[in-house]
Motif scaffolding. Structure first.
Motif, mmCIF file in Angstrom:
data_model
loop_
_atom_site.group_PDB
_atom_site.id
_atom_site.type_symbol
_atom_site.label_atom_id
_atom_site.label_comp_id
_atom_site.label_asym_id
_atom_site.label_seq_id
_atom_site.Cartn_x
_atom_site.Cartn_y
_atom_site.Cartn_z
ATOM 1 N N SER A 57 -8.402 4.233 6.355
ATOM 2 C CA SER A 57 -7.880 3.886 4.988
ATOM 3 C C SER A 57 -6.900 2.573 5.439
ATOM 4 C CB SER A 57 -7.062 4.684 4.549
ATOM 5 O OG SER A 57 -6.269 4.446 3.414
ATOM 6 N N SER A 64 -2.494 -1.154 -3.471
ATOM 7 C CA SER A 64 -3.730 -0.207 -3.423
ATOM 8 C C SER A 64 -3.239 1.042 -2.795
ATOM 9 C CB SER A 64 -4.989 -0.821 -2.929
ATOM 10 O OG SER A 64 -4.732 -1.034 -1.459
ATOM 11 N N ARG A 65 -3.945 2.050 -2.804
ATOM 12 C CA ARG A 65 -3.714 3.205 -2.029
ATOM 13 C C ARG A 65 -3.974 2.893 -0.721
ATOM 14 N NH1 ARG A 65 -6.074 7.849 0.015
ATOM 15 N NH2 ARG A 65 -5.146 9.842 -0.522
ATOM 16 N N GLY A 100 0.903 -1.257 0.028
ATOM 17 C CA GLY A 100 -0.098 0.067 0.133
ATOM 18 C C GLY A 100 0.883 1.076 -0.072
ATOM 19 N N ASP A 101 0.326 2.346 -0.651
ATOM 20 C CA ASP A 101 1.042 3.554 -0.561
ATOM 21 C C ASP A 101 0.110 4.769 -0.951
ATOM 22 O OD1 ASP A 101 4.411 4.163 -1.302
ATOM 23 O OD2 ASP A 101 3.155 5.622 -1.942
ATOM 24 N N ILE A 102 0.503 5.898 -0.677
ATOM 25 C CA ILE A 102 -0.323 6.982 -0.679
ATOM 26 C C ILE A 102 -0.255 7.519 -2.140
ATOM 27 C CG2 ILE A 102 1.573 8.867 -0.204
ATOM 28 C CD1 ILE A 102 -2.107 9.035 0.810
ATOM 29 N N ASP A 103 0.748 7.074 -2.997
ATOM 30 C CA ASP A 103 1.025 7.467 -4.213
ATOM 31 C C ASP A 103 0.291 6.199 -5.256
ATOM 32 O OD1 ASP A 103 1.922 7.919 -7.141
ATOM 33 O OD2 ASP A 103 3.827 8.372 -6.304
ATOM 34 N N GLU A 104 -1.084 6.388 -5.557
ATOM 35 C CA GLU A 104 -1.716 5.562 -6.312
ATOM 36 C C GLU A 104 -1.103 4.963 -7.527
ATOM 37 O OE1 GLU A 104 -6.433 4.321 -6.564
ATOM 38 O OE2 GLU A 104 -5.873 6.309 -6.153
ATOM 39 N N ASP A 124 -3.421 5.515 3.059
ATOM 40 C CA ASP A 124 -3.015 6.456 3.797
ATOM 41 C C ASP A 124 -3.015 6.197 5.008
ATOM 42 O OD1 ASP A 124 -2.449 9.080 5.026
ATOM 43 O OD2 ASP A 124 -4.455 9.942 4.382
ATOM 44 N N LYS A 172 0.192 1.441 -7.746
ATOM 45 C CA LYS A 172 -0.201 0.311 -9.078
ATOM 46 C C LYS A 172 0.591 -0.136 -10.107
ATOM 47 C CE LYS A 172 -4.271 0.274 -12.451
ATOM 48 N NZ LYS A 172 -3.374 -0.113 -13.702
#
Length: 279
Positions: free
Chosen positions: A69, A60-61, A40-44, A63, A48
């Motif tokens: 989230s 996936s995105r 997972g990462d804030i930078d969608e 936060d 991806k």
């Protein structure tokens, strides 16, 4: 770091901040060792692309400062991959500069991501793991959390908080079957260290060094591991040395200027803009 033969087949591992740097290197290494990995990462867009490159089912995105989230991310991991075995709380930011110049919103952002995000993730993971009496939370701290560097006052404080939190949680949950570990990397060749000279006479770590340490921790849990070994020994020795000796070591290593007057601001500009951006 020499690589050992490690088999992680069957392990379900979730990694935050998995789109780049240490997180991506860890996802790559654990996938190759047979683990079932989610990132997972804030930078969608970036997460991806990274997930598709690695052939991951869950990318996936995320936060980490938003408990909802984070919970939705872990829900998806367990729904699609199975019960969570390992959470690697890796997401973090490292803006540099003088404390007196640091805006309040940047201070808050560092603490929200580096500390609050780790606490939220650890709690959510432990709630899932404890009833099964099995699981491992690995929190990425930093040697900056015990060497306390000029130009990184808030960052150093945030990583010291991660070390303290992880050890306290480890002791609290020691009979639950849930392990807690802290990983303390030296300066690592990622965007976080862009434009900074590092410690004179010491090599930076590669992201793959940290990934290998995390893989080893999963198979043989320990409360704490420092990477690299040389930097870790130097950092750990500080607590036994007089302050004046530590100050002299700092001067010899160039650490009073490494994150203040010796920063290549142009080389670092893109990272600083992203790290300091408020949402």
């Amino acid at each position: 770091m020499a690589r050992k033969t490690i088999d992680l087949r069957g392990e379900v591992v979730a990694i935050t901040g998995g789109a780049r740097g240490i997180g991506l290197a860890t996802a790559t290494r654990l996938t190759r060792l047979g683990a079932t990995v989610a990132i997972g990462d804030i930078d969608e867009p970036r997460v991806k692309a990274a997930g598709e490159d690695l052939g991951l089912t869950v990318h996936s995105r995320l936060d980490v400062t938003d408990p909802r989230s984070f919970e939705e991310f872990l829900d998806r991991v367990e729904r699609e991959l199975g019960p969570l075995d390992v959470l690697v709380n890796n997401a973090g930011i490292m803006p540099v500069g003088q404390l007196t110049d640091e805006p309040d919103e940047v201070t808050r952002r560092i603490l929200d991501i580096n500390v609050f995000g780790v606490i939220v993730g650890s709690r959510l993971a432990a709630r899932r793991m404890a009833p099964r009496r099995r699981g491992h939370v690995i929190n990425i701290a930093s040697l900056a959390g015990e060497t306390f560097l000029p130009g990184l006052a808030t960052y150093s404080g945030s990583k010291a908080a991660v070390v303290g939190f992880t050890e306290s949680a480890r002791r609290e949950l020691r009979r639950s079957g849930v392990c807690f570990s802290a990983v303390l990397p030296t300066f690592t060749d990622t965007e976080l260290s862009a434009g900074t000279p590092g410690t004179r006479g010491m090599r930076n770590a590669a992201p793959e060094d940290i990934a290998e340490a995390i893989a080893a921790l999963i198979t043989k849990p320990r409360p704490e591991v420092r990477v690299t070994r040389a930097a870790g020994l130097m950092s750990a020795s500080q607590r036994y040395l007089p302050r004046r000796v530590n100050d002299a070591v700092f001067r010899l290593g160039g650490m009073y200027e490494a994150f203040t007057s010796k920063v290549d601001t142009e080389h670092r500009r893109a990272y600083e803009e992203r790290a300091r951006a408020t949402r």
